[in-house]
Design a protein around this motif. Structure first.
Motif, mmCIF file in Angstrom:
data_model
loop_
_atom_site.group_PDB
_atom_site.id
_atom_site.type_symbol
_atom_site.label_atom_id
_atom_site.label_comp_id
_atom_site.label_asym_id
_atom_site.label_seq_id
_atom_site.Cartn_x
_atom_site.Cartn_y
_atom_site.Cartn_z
ATOM 1 N N THR A 260 -7.415 0.364 -11.856
ATOM 2 C CA THR A 260 -6.804 -1.071 -11.846
ATOM 3 C C THR A 260 -5.486 -1.184 -12.709
ATOM 4 O OG1 THR A 260 -8.147 -1.868 -13.497
ATOM 5 C CG2 THR A 260 -8.933 -1.997 -11.352
ATOM 6 N N SER A 261 -4.646 -1.850 -12.232
ATOM 7 C CA SER A 261 -3.476 -2.160 -13.055
ATOM 8 C C SER A 261 -2.858 -3.613 -12.773
ATOM 9 C CB SER A 261 -2.270 -1.011 -12.384
ATOM 10 O OG SER A 261 -1.112 -1.101 -13.451
ATOM 11 N N GLU B 191 0.777 -1.330 -0.064
ATOM 12 C CA GLU B 191 -0.076 0.034 -0.119
ATOM 13 C C GLU B 191 0.927 1.199 0.005
ATOM 14 O OE1 GLU B 191 -3.776 0.297 2.417
ATOM 15 O OE2 GLU B 191 -2.644 2.123 3.327
ATOM 16 N N VAL B 192 0.439 2.279 -0.750
ATOM 17 C CA VAL B 192 1.014 3.514 -0.764
ATOM 18 C C VAL B 192 -0.141 4.559 -0.858
ATOM 19 C CG1 VAL B 192 2.748 5.065 -2.217
ATOM 20 C CG2 VAL B 192 3.126 2.371 -1.888
ATOM 21 N N GLU B 193 0.253 5.505 -0.274
ATOM 22 C CA GLU B 193 -0.665 6.789 -0.342
ATOM 23 C C GLU B 193 0.240 7.901 -0.939
ATOM 24 O OE1 GLU B 193 -2.409 10.115 2.468
ATOM 25 O OE2 GLU B 193 -3.439 8.012 3.031
ATOM 26 N N PHE B 194 -0.488 8.443 -2.072
ATOM 27 C CA PHE B 194 0.294 9.857 -2.649
ATOM 28 C C PHE B 194 -0.678 11.046 -2.237
ATOM 29 C CE2 PHE B 194 3.219 7.121 -4.879
ATOM 30 C CZ PHE B 194 4.086 8.039 -5.712
ATOM 31 N N GLY C 170 -3.221 3.573 -3.475
ATOM 32 C CA GLY C 170 -2.865 2.231 -4.401
ATOM 33 C C GLY C 170 -2.566 1.145 -3.466
ATOM 34 N N ARG C 171 -3.433 0.052 -3.453
ATOM 35 C CA ARG C 171 -3.306 -1.191 -2.906
ATOM 36 C C ARG C 171 -3.252 -2.253 -3.709
ATOM 37 N NH1 ARG C 171 -7.573 1.421 0.310
ATOM 38 N NH2 ARG C 171 -6.911 1.703 2.098
ATOM 39 N N LEU D 113 -0.205 3.039 -7.739
ATOM 40 C CA LEU D 113 -0.567 1.643 -8.089
ATOM 41 C C LEU D 113 0.945 1.009 -8.202
ATOM 42 C CD1 LEU D 113 -3.446 2.678 -8.318
ATOM 43 C CD2 LEU D 113 -3.831 0.929 -10.147
ATOM 44 N N GLY D 114 1.697 1.752 -9.168
ATOM 45 C CA GLY D 114 2.910 1.016 -9.339
ATOM 46 C C GLY D 114 3.879 1.086 -8.067
#
Length: 164
Positions: A154-155, A57-60, A126-127, A88-89
């Motif tokens: 989605t990616s 998980e990342v938060e921008f 993004g998770r 997402l990346g």
């Protein structure tokens, strides 16, 4: 909902590839967030930055401005797609072991509400949804400070070992 945060000072530049692969993906993302390693230059140009890192998980955060408007006077979709692609990346990147890398296979974006220069700071979470040996999938959402969803994505990413 979230509280807007001050825009950080941007330490941007290129990370030597050998140094990047000496860390796990989560270590690398944390080092960029904490200004130990430079962020990509696009972060400064787009006013987007990492505000939280955890495995998978990342938060921008992003601060849209009049500098990124399309001819209709709303924030260009490419700005939102860049924010989603980065979150997402980077979420997928947090699952990389030392010596692993990935490339995006595809990204699908849905615009829900217009983003304007007056929208104010947004966040994008993004998770990772699945992480296999060769393929990872992730999803994400951009929301404003009131908690309204502005865009989703989605990616799928292709994972590979980097030769020594």
């Amino acid at each position: 909902m979230f509280e807007p945060a001050p825009i950080p000072e941007f330490n941007v530049g290129a990370i030597p590839i050998s140094e990047a692969f000496e860390k796990t993906g989560e270590e690398l993302m944390r080092s960029i967030m904490e200004s130990g390693l430079p962020a990509p230059s696009i972060a400064r140009h787009m006013t987007q930055w990492i505000s939280h890192v955890a495995e998978g998980e990342v938060e921008f955060r992003g601060e849209p401005s009049a500098d990124v408007l399309n001819p209709m006077g709303i924030v260009h979709g490419g700005w939102a797609m860049t924010l989603l692609d980065s979150a997402l990346g980077c979420a997928v990147h947090t699952t990389m072991a030392k010596g692993e890398s990935f490339v995006s296979l595809d990204t699908n974006v849905k615009f829900i509400r217009a983003i304007t220069a007056e929208t104010g700071q947004v966040r994008c979470i993004g998770r990772v949804q699945s992480r296999g040996r060769r393929i990872a999938t992730a999803d994400g959402v951009i929301e404003d400070a009131k908690g309204r969803i502005l865009a989703t994505a989605t990616s799928a990413c292709f994972i590979q070992q980097i030769p020594a």
